[in-house]
Design a protein around this motif. Structure first.
Motif, PDB file in Angstrom:
ATOM      1  N   PRO A  42      29.294  30.371  11.266  1.00 12.46           N
ATOM      2  CA  PRO A  42      28.467  31.398  12.051  1.00 12.46           C
ATOM      3  C   PRO A  42      29.488  32.486  12.314  1.00 12.46           C
ATOM      4  O   PRO A  42      30.506  32.117  12.929  1.00 12.46           O
ATOM      5  CB  PRO A  42      27.833  30.726  13.271  1.00 12.46           C
TER       6      PRO A  42
ATOM      7  N   TYR B 135      24.308  33.490  13.034  1.00 12.74           N
ATOM      8  CA  TYR B 135      23.719  32.408  12.244  1.00 12.74           C
ATOM      9  C   TYR B 135      22.848  33.197  11.171  1.00 12.74           C
ATOM     10  O   TYR B 135      22.998  32.721   9.876  1.00 12.74           O
ATOM     11  CB  TYR B 135      22.661  31.707  12.921  1.00 12.74           C
TER      12      TYR B 135
ATOM     13  N   GLN C 283      26.024  34.259   8.604  1.00 13.10           N
ATOM     14  CA  GLN C 283      26.225  33.055   8.118  1.00 13.10           C
ATOM     15  C   GLN C 283      25.538  32.821   6.762  1.00 13.10           C
ATOM     16  O   GLN C 283      25.857  32.447   5.740  1.00 13.10           O
ATOM     17  CB  GLN C 283      26.542  31.777   8.884  1.00 13.10           C
TER      18      GLN C 283
ATOM     19  N   TYR D 268      27.377  27.189  19.357  1.00 11.58           N
ATOM     20  CA  TYR D 268      27.909  28.533  18.974  1.00 11.58           C
ATOM     21  C   TYR D 268      29.144  29.185  19.944  1.00 11.58           C
ATOM     22  O   TYR D 268      30.154  29.618  19.495  1.00 11.58           O
ATOM     23  CB  TYR D 268      26.575  29.457  18.822  1.00 11.58           C
TER      24      TYR D 268
END
Length: 213
Positions: free
Chosen positions: A41, A69, A72, A109
């Motif tokens: 991410p 995200y 990603q 994260y």
């Protein structure tokens, strides 16, 4: 409101400045045994000195995480599409598998910023990782532009997005390749515009791209 704010703040139509590229002298030798690469991410930062009424720091953090995200997934999707046209010397780990392994290990994260690249590679069972960051900024000292964009759908000042995509090898976590890209433009496009612009330009110099493609 959160989705609308994300759209207003981050959707940009891009014009770019010249990229800066770094590649370690040892990359060619190091990458000979690289077979599987994971895509992480992106680390996203939305710069705002003062948030408009109704927008909290938690909301901003949530949007940064969702955007990270999203990038990603965009980058992974880009590589999958390009694999039908170009040859790569590596395969890319499915991002759903990547994120599931991280979640099972209790790595959030926010934890990724503090985790070493070699430890992440070992955890994911890959030879290297592709990661990146994106910093979005507005040339205003407070959140006034955000509020105006939400209320009337108009945006005066331009966005500036500084993006970087990197490759770290798994044994020591050393930086092997780095591509810096600066994009700016007006509101009117989507997050995919950023990822497409980044990948369209960086993929030309992507070191895992086979010379025979």
């Amino acid at each position: 409101m959160k989705k609308l704010l994300l759209f207003v703040m981050l959707c940009v139509a891009f014009t770019s400045c010249g990229p800066e590229i770094y590649q370690a002298s040892s990359f060619k030798e190091e990458s000979k045994n690289h077979k599987v690469v994971a895509i992480m991410p992106f680390d996203v930062l939305i710069e705002a000195r003062k948030l408009p009424k109704g927008v909290t720091a938690e909301m901003l953090q949530e949007q940064q995480r969702d955007y990270g995200y999203g990038l990603q997934s965009d980058v992974y999707g880009y590589f999958l599409k390009q694999m039908s046209k170009d040859r790569y010397t590596v395969t890319f780990q499915d991002v759903h598998k990547t994120n599931a392994i991280l979640a099972d290990a209790g790595i959030t994260y926010e934890d990724l910023r503090k985790s070493s690249k070699d430890e992440i590679c070992q955890l994911l069972g890959v030879d290297a990782i592709v990661s990146g960051n994106a910093t979005m900024s507005k040339p205003m000292s407070d959140g006034a532009a955000i509020a105006v964009g939400l209320l009337v759908g108009a945006w005066g000042p331009t966005n500036t997005v500084n993006t970087t995509i990197t490759i770290h090898e798994g044994a020591k976590g050393d930086l092997m390749w780095k591509y810096d890209y600066v994009a700016s433009g007006s509101i009117g496009s989507s997050r995919q515009s950023l990822s497409n612009a980044l990948m369209r330009n960086s993929s030309k110099k992507f070191p895992y791209k086979s010379q025979k493609s």
